[in-house]
Design a protein around this motif. Structure first.
Motif, mmCIF file in Angstrom:
data_model
loop_
_atom_site.group_PDB
_atom_site.id
_atom_site.type_symbol
_atom_site.label_atom_id
_atom_site.label_comp_id
_atom_site.label_asym_id
_atom_site.label_seq_id
_atom_site.Cartn_x
_atom_site.Cartn_y
_atom_site.Cartn_z
ATOM 1 N N TYR A 11 16.638 -10.849 10.570
ATOM 2 C CA TYR A 11 15.800 -11.551 9.561
ATOM 3 C C TYR A 11 14.330 -11.426 9.852
ATOM 4 O O TYR A 11 13.638 -11.486 8.978
ATOM 5 N N GLY A 12 13.836 -11.315 11.056
ATOM 6 C CA GLY A 12 12.575 -11.234 11.256
ATOM 7 C C GLY A 12 12.036 -10.026 10.603
ATOM 8 O O GLY A 12 10.835 -10.029 10.166
ATOM 9 N N LEU A 13 12.749 -9.029 10.806
ATOM 10 C CA LEU A 13 12.301 -7.616 10.238
ATOM 11 C C LEU A 13 12.241 -7.762 8.670
ATOM 12 O O LEU A 13 11.437 -7.290 8.005
ATOM 13 N N GLY A 14 13.264 -8.647 8.235
ATOM 14 C CA GLY A 14 13.592 -8.398 6.671
ATOM 15 C C GLY A 14 12.288 -9.453 6.124
ATOM 16 O O GLY A 14 11.973 -9.246 4.878
ATOM 17 N N ILE A 15 11.519 -10.149 6.936
ATOM 18 C CA ILE A 15 10.430 -10.827 6.544
ATOM 19 C C ILE A 15 9.130 -10.234 6.875
ATOM 20 O O ILE A 15 8.134 -10.193 6.076
ATOM 21 N N VAL A 17 8.607 -6.850 7.330
ATOM 22 C CA VAL A 17 8.101 -5.473 6.797
ATOM 23 C C VAL A 17 7.696 -5.760 5.540
ATOM 24 O O VAL A 17 6.647 -5.235 5.218
ATOM 25 N N PRO A 18 8.311 -6.595 4.427
ATOM 26 C CA PRO A 18 7.487 -6.885 3.195
ATOM 27 C C PRO A 18 6.569 -7.549 3.357
ATOM 28 O O PRO A 18 5.347 -7.417 2.509
ATOM 29 N N LEU A 19 5.990 -8.399 4.207
ATOM 30 C CA LEU A 19 4.899 -8.895 4.522
ATOM 31 C C LEU A 19 3.832 -7.796 4.770
ATOM 32 O O LEU A 19 2.771 -8.124 4.143
ATOM 33 N N ALA A 20 4.044 -7.138 5.603
ATOM 34 C CA ALA A 20 3.020 -6.160 6.102
ATOM 35 C C ALA A 20 2.724 -5.227 4.886
ATOM 36 O O ALA A 20 1.595 -4.592 4.631
ATOM 37 N N PHE A 21 3.732 -5.103 3.962
ATOM 38 C CA PHE A 21 3.613 -4.037 2.868
ATOM 39 C C PHE A 21 2.830 -4.909 1.892
ATOM 40 O O PHE A 21 1.977 -4.229 1.155
ATOM 41 N N THR A 22 3.055 -6.085 1.636
ATOM 42 C CA THR A 22 2.114 -6.896 0.747
ATOM 43 C C THR A 22 0.759 -6.641 1.305
ATOM 44 O O THR A 22 -0.063 -6.525 0.311
ATOM 45 N N LEU A 23 0.522 -7.262 2.581
ATOM 46 C CA LEU A 23 -0.935 -7.393 2.979
ATOM 47 C C LEU A 23 -1.639 -6.161 2.940
ATOM 48 O O LEU A 23 -2.745 -5.882 2.368
ATOM 49 N N ALA A 24 -0.802 -4.851 3.021
ATOM 50 C CA ALA A 24 -1.415 -3.507 2.976
ATOM 51 C C ALA A 24 -1.895 -3.373 1.517
ATOM 52 O O ALA A 24 -2.922 -2.921 1.256
#
Length: 53
Positions: A11-15, A17-24
């Protein structure tokens, strides 16, 4: 035997990883917008004449 650690990690990675992609993506969009504003004469002319068509 409990799988709570694995589930929490998933669950932590599921939140995270997409957050990191969004910020990038947001950072790249802002950089591209600044670079375009620096080289596009139409952007400067539009701002100088009050915008619009």
């Amino acid at each position: 035997m409990t799988h709570l650690g694995f589930v929490a990690t998933a669950y932590g990675l599921g939140i995270a990883v997409p957050l990191a992609f969004t910020l990038a993506a947001v950072a790249r969009l802002r950089l591209a917008t600044r670079r375009l504003a620096a080289i596009d004469p139409r952007q400067n002319r539009r701002l100088a004449h009050g915008g619009g068509e």
